[in-house]
Design a protein around this motif. Structure first.
Motif, mmCIF file in Angstrom:
data_model
loop_
_atom_site.group_PDB
_atom_site.id
_atom_site.type_symbol
_atom_site.label_atom_id
_atom_site.label_comp_id
_atom_site.label_asym_id
_atom_site.label_seq_id
_atom_site.Cartn_x
_atom_site.Cartn_y
_atom_site.Cartn_z
ATOM 1 N N LEU A 293 0.834 -1.199 0.000
ATOM 2 C CA LEU A 293 0.000 0.000 0.000
ATOM 3 C C LEU A 293 0.871 1.253 0.000
ATOM 4 N N PHE A 294 1.923 1.236 0.781
ATOM 5 C CA PHE A 294 2.830 2.378 0.828
ATOM 6 C C PHE A 294 3.465 2.614 -0.540
ATOM 7 N N ALA A 295 3.882 1.543 -1.207
ATOM 8 C CA ALA A 295 4.461 1.673 -2.550
ATOM 9 C C ALA A 295 3.452 2.263 -3.522
ATOM 10 N N ARG A 296 2.203 1.842 -3.433
ATOM 11 C CA ARG A 296 1.160 2.373 -4.315
ATOM 12 C C ARG A 296 0.903 3.855 -4.046
ATOM 13 N N ILE A 297 0.916 4.239 -2.777
ATOM 14 C CA ILE A 297 0.726 5.644 -2.405
ATOM 15 C C ILE A 297 1.887 6.484 -2.946
ATOM 16 N N CYS A 298 3.105 5.995 -2.801
ATOM 17 C CA CYS A 298 4.280 6.718 -3.315
ATOM 18 C C CYS A 298 4.188 6.876 -4.826
ATOM 19 N N HIS A 299 3.747 5.831 -5.503
ATOM 20 C CA HIS A 299 3.598 5.881 -6.959
ATOM 21 C C HIS A 299 2.547 6.919 -7.362
ATOM 22 N N ALA A 300 1.418 6.913 -6.670
ATOM 23 C CA ALA A 300 0.357 7.880 -6.963
ATOM 24 C C ALA A 300 0.834 9.307 -6.713
ATOM 25 N N HIS A 301 1.545 9.511 -5.615
ATOM 26 C CA HIS A 301 2.076 10.835 -5.286
ATOM 27 C C HIS A 301 3.047 11.293 -6.362
ATOM 28 N N ARG A 302 3.936 10.409 -6.763
ATOM 29 C CA ARG A 302 4.928 10.738 -7.802
ATOM 30 C C ARG A 302 4.231 11.134 -9.102
ATOM 31 N N ASN A 303 3.180 10.404 -9.464
ATOM 32 C CA ASN A 303 2.440 10.734 -10.688
ATOM 33 C C ASN A 303 1.768 12.096 -10.605
ATOM 34 N N LEU A 304 1.188 12.415 -9.461
ATOM 35 C CA LEU A 304 0.556 13.726 -9.286
ATOM 36 C C LEU A 304 1.582 14.850 -9.366
ATOM 37 N N VAL A 305 2.706 14.657 -8.683
ATOM 38 C CA VAL A 305 3.760 15.674 -8.696
ATOM 39 C C VAL A 305 4.327 15.815 -10.101
ATOM 40 N N HIS A 306 4.546 14.695 -10.776
ATOM 41 C CA HIS A 306 5.085 14.731 -12.136
ATOM 42 C C HIS A 306 4.185 15.537 -13.069
ATOM 43 N N ARG B 7 2.124 17.894 -12.447
ATOM 44 C CA ARG B 7 2.137 19.324 -12.158
ATOM 45 C C ARG B 7 3.502 19.969 -12.433
ATOM 46 N N LEU B 8 4.583 19.262 -12.089
ATOM 47 C CA LEU B 8 5.917 19.813 -12.326
ATOM 48 C C LEU B 8 6.210 19.970 -13.810
ATOM 49 N N SER B 9 5.623 19.110 -14.622
ATOM 50 C CA SER B 9 5.874 19.195 -16.059
ATOM 51 C C SER B 9 5.381 20.522 -16.628
ATOM 52 N N THR B 10 4.427 21.162 -15.969
ATOM 53 C CA THR B 10 3.967 22.477 -16.422
ATOM 54 C C THR B 10 5.043 23.538 -16.232
ATOM 55 N N LEU B 11 6.031 23.233 -15.359
ATOM 56 C CA LEU B 11 7.165 24.135 -15.119
ATOM 57 C C LEU B 11 8.418 23.648 -15.837
ATOM 58 N N ASP B 12 8.272 22.648 -16.685
ATOM 59 C CA ASP B 12 9.403 22.011 -17.376
ATOM 60 C C ASP B 12 10.401 21.403 -16.396
ATOM 61 N N LEU B 13 9.887 20.873 -15.287
ATOM 62 C CA LEU B 13 10.714 20.157 -14.315
ATOM 63 C C LEU B 13 10.307 18.692 -14.296
ATOM 64 N N HIS B 14 11.259 17.835 -13.961
ATOM 65 C CA HIS B 14 10.998 16.408 -13.777
ATOM 66 C C HIS B 14 11.008 16.116 -12.291
ATOM 67 N N VAL B 15 10.290 15.062 -11.898
ATOM 68 C CA VAL B 15 10.267 14.669 -10.494
ATOM 69 C C VAL B 15 11.705 14.442 -10.023
ATOM 70 N N GLY B 16 12.027 14.970 -8.888
ATOM 71 C CA GLY B 16 13.369 14.871 -8.321
ATOM 72 C C GLY B 16 14.153 16.161 -8.494
ATOM 73 N N GLN B 17 13.912 16.851 -9.601
ATOM 74 C CA GLN B 17 14.631 18.109 -9.810
ATOM 75 C C GLN B 17 14.205 19.158 -8.795
ATOM 76 N N GLU B 18 12.943 19.115 -8.386
ATOM 77 C CA GLU B 18 12.495 20.085 -7.387
ATOM 78 C C GLU B 18 13.178 19.835 -6.048
ATOM 79 N N MET B 19 13.515 18.576 -5.763
ATOM 80 C CA MET B 19 14.221 18.263 -4.523
ATOM 81 C C MET B 19 15.663 18.789 -4.589
#
Length: 140
Positions: free
Chosen positions: A13-26, A28-40
């Motif tokens: 369940l935790f892995a699924r939640i992390c995956h869902a979170h990553r997809n949501l962040v991805h 939204r970040l793509s609208t700023l031309d950023l990839h997940v992890g770059q914001e970190m």
């Protein structure tokens, strides 16, 4: 172990939640031309501009080779610059550009929106408890 047993585990369940979170962040970040992890990566610099590559590696808990690849992409995008350390020319420091600094508020807004979406049906007490439990999980 059967598939149902795996899917019944908290880890699954935790892995699924992390995956869902990553997809949501991805998304939204793509609208700023950023990839997940770059914001970190940028978050470390927003907190302390002028970090070394080894400080970035340690702060993000990733290998220095990963930081070097990520730095190349972010530098090409004009969000950071690399400069030699004044006291030790063997060390490179990473500094935000104006464009990199300007992303702080939009990224903070994205993370706020994602958090609100994921916690939409939680009471304040549930959010506080979840935070405490996640911190305990992280510490473990």
């Amino acid at each position: 172990m059967k598939e149902a047993e795996i899917k019944g585990r908290l880890s699954y369940l935790f892995a699924r939640i992390c995956h869902a979170h990553r997809n949501l962040v991805h998304a939204r970040l793509s609208t700023l031309d950023l990839h997940v992890g770059q914001e970190m990566f940028l978050l470390n610099l927003w907190d302390q501009d002028g970090c070394t590559l080894s400080e970035m590696s340690e702060g993000l808990c990733v290998q220095q080779a990963t930081i070097t690849r990520m730095l190349g992409r972010i530098e090409s995008a004009g969000l950071v610059t690399r400069q030699k350390d004044r006291e030790d020319q063997r060390i490179s420091r990473v500094y935000l550009t104006g464009a990199g600094r300007e992303l702080l508020q939009p990224v903070a807004q994205i993370w706020e929106e994602v958090e609100q979406q994921m916690l939409a049906n939680f009471t304040l007490e549930e959010r506080v408890l979840l935070r405490r439990l996640l911190l305990q999980l992280y510490d473990n």
